[in-house]
Design an enzyme around this catalytic site. Sequence first.
Site, PDB file in Angstrom:
ATOM      1  N   THR A  51      -7.635 -32.501  28.148  1.00 27.44           N
ATOM      2  CA  THR A  51      -8.488 -31.627  27.340  1.00 27.44           C
ATOM      3  C   THR A  51      -8.785 -30.327  28.057  1.00 27.44           C
ATOM      4  O   THR A  51      -8.813 -29.249  27.456  1.00 27.44           O
ATOM      5  CB  THR A  51      -9.805 -32.346  26.986  1.00 27.44           C
ATOM      6  OG1 THR A  51      -9.503 -33.542  26.268  1.00 27.44           O
ATOM      7  CG2 THR A  51     -10.706 -31.461  26.135  1.00 27.44           C
ATOM      8  N   CYS A  52      -8.999 -30.405  29.357  1.00 28.55           N
ATOM      9  CA  CYS A  52      -9.309 -29.214  30.148  1.00 28.55           C
ATOM     10  C   CYS A  52      -8.164 -28.208  30.097  1.00 28.55           C
ATOM     11  O   CYS A  52      -8.379 -26.995  30.028  1.00 28.55           O
ATOM     12  CB  CYS A  52      -9.582 -29.603  31.600  1.00 28.55           C
ATOM     13  SG  CYS A  52     -10.833 -30.905  31.780  1.00 28.55           S
TER      14      CYS A  52
END
Length: 246
Positions: A51-52
Site C-alpha cells: 500500500t505504501c
Amino acid sequence: MSEFKNMEGQKVPSVVWPTRQNNEWVNVNSDDIFKGRTVVVFSLPGAFTPTCSSTHLPRYNELAPVFFENGVDEIVCMSVNDTFVMNEWAKDQEADKVTLIPDGNGDFTDGMGMLVDKNDLGFGKRSWRYSMLVKDGVVDKMFIEPNKPGDPFEVSDADTMLNYINPNAKPIDTATIFTKPGCPFCAKAKAALEDAGINFEEITIANAGVTLRTLRAVADADTVPQVFIGGKKIGGSDDLEKYLAS
C-alpha cells in the site's frame, strides 16, 4: 492494541535523524524541518510494502504542487526504516517532491505515540499509519487510521489531507501518453501537455513489453500518440489539441 492518542495542539517530538546524503552522514534535526514552517507528514509501516508503494507515497508526490500552492512548505514521509532503505525507496518511487525521513530508531514515532509491534510479520517495531498537518512545530490536524487488525488505509491519504487544507483545491491534471520513438506527432503532443502544465507519464510502444497489442487493448487504437487525461481517453495529437482548446 491500545487506542492512539490524538496529538492535535501539541508540539511534535524534537529528535535528530542520521541520514545518508551524497555518500556522507548528515544529521537532520526535526526542529529545522518544523520550526516556522507548515509541513504535511504522513507515516507508514514500511518502505517497499504494497500500500505504501502503490498508493500512499505516489499520491502525495503527485499532489505535491497543489499542496505547495496552498501554503505547505514541505511534505515528509516518515517510516521506521534505516536511511539506506529509504534512499533506495525514494529512487524506486521517483518521489522527488517528498522528503523521506528514516526514523530508524523509532524515536519520533514513539514520541507521537504511534509506535506499534509488528513482530507477527517479522517487522519488529513500526509506525502506525497516520498523517498530520504541522504548523510551526505544533500539530494542527491528525488523521489516524482506525484501530483495527491489518493495515487500514482510509483517512491518511493525500486527498483527505488536501481537502482539509483547502476543500476547494483543484488536484492537478495528470496524463498518460503512449508513444513511439521518432514520432513527430508524439513530440507535438508531449509539448502541448507541457505547455498546458499537465504532468504526464510516457509509455513507449516497442516490439516487446508494451506492444501494439497492449495499445489496442487499452486505447482501441493502432496509432500513436494516444493520450489519456485523468483516466479519460482523449486520443491522438489533434484530439488533444481540441481538448486543450476547449
